[in-house]
Design a protein around this motif. Structure first.
Motif, PDB file in Angstrom:
ATOM      1  N   GLU A   1       6.681  -7.237   3.624  1.00 30.18           N
ATOM      2  CA  GLU A   1       7.536  -8.420   3.786  1.00 30.18           C
ATOM      3  C   GLU A   1       8.013  -8.945   2.437  1.00 30.18           C
ATOM      4  O   GLU A   1       9.132  -9.461   2.337  1.00 30.18           O
ATOM      5  N   SER A   2       7.193  -8.827   1.412  1.00 31.62           N
ATOM      6  CA  SER A   2       7.578  -9.324   0.083  1.00 31.62           C
ATOM      7  C   SER A   2       8.743  -8.532  -0.487  1.00 31.62           C
ATOM      8  O   SER A   2       9.662  -9.099  -1.088  1.00 31.62           O
ATOM      9  N   CYS A   3       8.698  -7.213  -0.324  1.00 29.34           N
ATOM     10  CA  CYS A   3       9.761  -6.332  -0.831  1.00 29.34           C
ATOM     11  C   CYS A   3      10.909  -6.191   0.157  1.00 29.34           C
ATOM     12  O   CYS A   3      12.009  -5.790  -0.220  1.00 29.34           O
ATOM     13  N   VAL A   4      10.640  -6.463   1.430  1.00 30.80           N
ATOM     14  CA  VAL A   4      11.569  -6.237   2.536  1.00 30.80           C
ATOM     15  C   VAL A   4      11.964  -4.755   2.546  1.00 30.80           C
ATOM     16  O   VAL A   4      13.140  -4.399   2.632  1.00 30.80           O
ATOM     17  N   LYS A   5      10.951  -3.890   2.435  1.00 30.15           N
ATOM     18  CA  LYS A   5      11.168  -2.443   2.435  1.00 30.15           C
ATOM     19  C   LYS A   5      10.072  -1.740   3.221  1.00 30.15           C
ATOM     20  O   LYS A   5       8.988  -2.276   3.423  1.00 30.15           O
ATOM     21  N   PHE A   6      10.404  -0.510   3.621  1.00 29.57           N
ATOM     22  CA  PHE A   6       9.485   0.341   4.360  1.00 29.57           C
ATOM     23  C   PHE A   6       8.962   1.438   3.437  1.00 29.57           C
ATOM     24  O   PHE A   6       9.671   1.880   2.536  1.00 29.57           O
ATOM     25  N   TYR A   7       7.725   1.899   3.702  1.00 27.63           N
ATOM     26  CA  TYR A   7       7.106   2.935   2.872  1.00 27.63           C
ATOM     27  C   TYR A   7       6.357   3.954   3.733  1.00 27.63           C
ATOM     28  O   TYR A   7       5.718   3.584   4.716  1.00 27.63           O
TER      29      TYR A   7
ATOM     30  N   LYS B   1       2.902   8.435   1.365  1.00 29.94           N
ATOM     31  CA  LYS B   1       2.909   8.822  -0.046  1.00 29.94           C
ATOM     32  C   LYS B   1       3.372   7.661  -0.929  1.00 29.94           C
ATOM     33  O   LYS B   1       2.762   7.372  -1.957  1.00 29.94           O
ATOM     34  N   CYS B   2       4.429   7.013  -0.539  1.00 32.44           N
ATOM     35  CA  CYS B   2       5.037   5.971  -1.376  1.00 32.44           C
ATOM     36  C   CYS B   2       4.229   4.675  -1.393  1.00 32.44           C
ATOM     37  O   CYS B   2       4.317   3.909  -2.357  1.00 32.44           O
ATOM     38  N   ILE B   3       3.443   4.412  -0.357  1.00 31.95           N
ATOM     39  CA  ILE B   3       2.685   3.156  -0.312  1.00 31.95           C
ATOM     40  C   ILE B   3       1.662   3.093  -1.438  1.00 31.95           C
ATOM     41  O   ILE B   3       1.348   2.014  -1.954  1.00 31.95           O
ATOM     42  N   HIS B   4       1.164   4.244  -1.896  1.00 30.85           N
ATOM     43  CA  HIS B   4       0.173   4.251  -2.975  1.00 30.85           C
ATOM     44  C   HIS B   4       0.779   3.736  -4.278  1.00 30.85           C
ATOM     45  O   HIS B   4       0.160   2.928  -4.974  1.00 30.85           O
ATOM     46  N   LEU B   5       1.984   4.169  -4.599  1.00 32.75           N
ATOM     47  CA  LEU B   5       2.663   3.685  -5.799  1.00 32.75           C
ATOM     48  C   LEU B   5       3.005   2.202  -5.650  1.00 32.75           C
ATOM     49  O   LEU B   5       2.821   1.408  -6.579  1.00 32.75           O
ATOM     50  N   HIS B   6       3.470   1.815  -4.482  1.00 40.63           N
ATOM     51  CA  HIS B   6       3.769   0.403  -4.204  1.00 40.63           C
ATOM     52  C   HIS B   6       2.525  -0.450  -4.448  1.00 40.63           C
ATOM     53  O   HIS B   6       2.596  -1.500  -5.096  1.00 40.63           O
ATOM     54  N   ASP B   7       1.377  -0.006  -3.946  1.00 38.90           N
ATOM     55  CA  ASP B   7       0.140  -0.772  -4.091  1.00 38.90           C
ATOM     56  C   ASP B   7      -0.292  -0.890  -5.555  1.00 38.90           C
ATOM     57  O   ASP B   7      -0.868  -1.907  -5.951  1.00 38.90           O
TER      58      ASP B   7
ATOM     59  N   LEU C   1       1.878  -0.891  -8.141  1.00 45.52           N
ATOM     60  CA  LEU C   1       2.862  -1.747  -8.804  1.00 45.52           C
ATOM     61  C   LEU C   1       2.780  -3.207  -8.350  1.00 45.52           C
ATOM     62  O   LEU C   1       3.054  -4.117  -9.126  1.00 45.52           O
ATOM     63  N   PHE C   2       2.432  -3.411  -7.095  1.00 45.11           N
ATOM     64  CA  PHE C   2       2.423  -4.758  -6.512  1.00 45.11           C
ATOM     65  C   PHE C   2       1.096  -5.022  -5.787  1.00 45.11           C
ATOM     66  O   PHE C   2       1.050  -5.128  -4.559  1.00 45.11           O
ATOM     67  N   PRO C   3       0.001  -5.167  -6.533  1.00 44.06           N
ATOM     68  CA  PRO C   3      -1.309  -5.337  -5.888  1.00 44.06           C
ATOM     69  C   PRO C   3      -1.441  -6.623  -5.078  1.00 44.06           C
ATOM     70  O   PRO C   3      -2.280  -6.699  -4.175  1.00 44.06           O
TER      71      PRO C   3
END
Length: 81
Positions: A38-44, A47-53, A55-57
């Motif tokens: 919800e913060s990014c308003v993006k889907f992951y 694989k990509c959720i690990h990088l997101h986590d 970058l944005f803990p």
């Protein structure tokens, strides 16, 4: 705005439309989303959720088990109205 795959409803199925990973789609890949932030308003995807986590803990993405917190697509909204 979030990207969505071709509607399965249009193909005559009762299944709900699938969501695509926003990061993969930016790289011209079609990977199904497993998380929504919800913060990014993006889907992951997985694989990509690990990088997101990394970058944005402080963000708390919602997995498929909590899809009631995912946005409704415009086509589904129109269908319901």
């Amino acid at each position: 705005m979030a990207a969505f795959s071709q509607s399965i409803i249009e193909n005559g199925s009762d299944m709900v439309q699938d969501f695509l990973c926003s990061a993969c789609e930016d790289n011209k890949l079609e990977e199904s989303a497993d998380y929504y932030c919800e913060s990014c308003v993006k889907f992951y995807c997985r694989k990509c959720i690990h990088l997101h986590d990394q970058l944005f803990p402080s963000h708390s993405p919602h997995g498929k088990g909590d899809m009631k917190k995912w946005p409704v697509t415009k086509k589904v909204e129109d269908f319901l109205l």
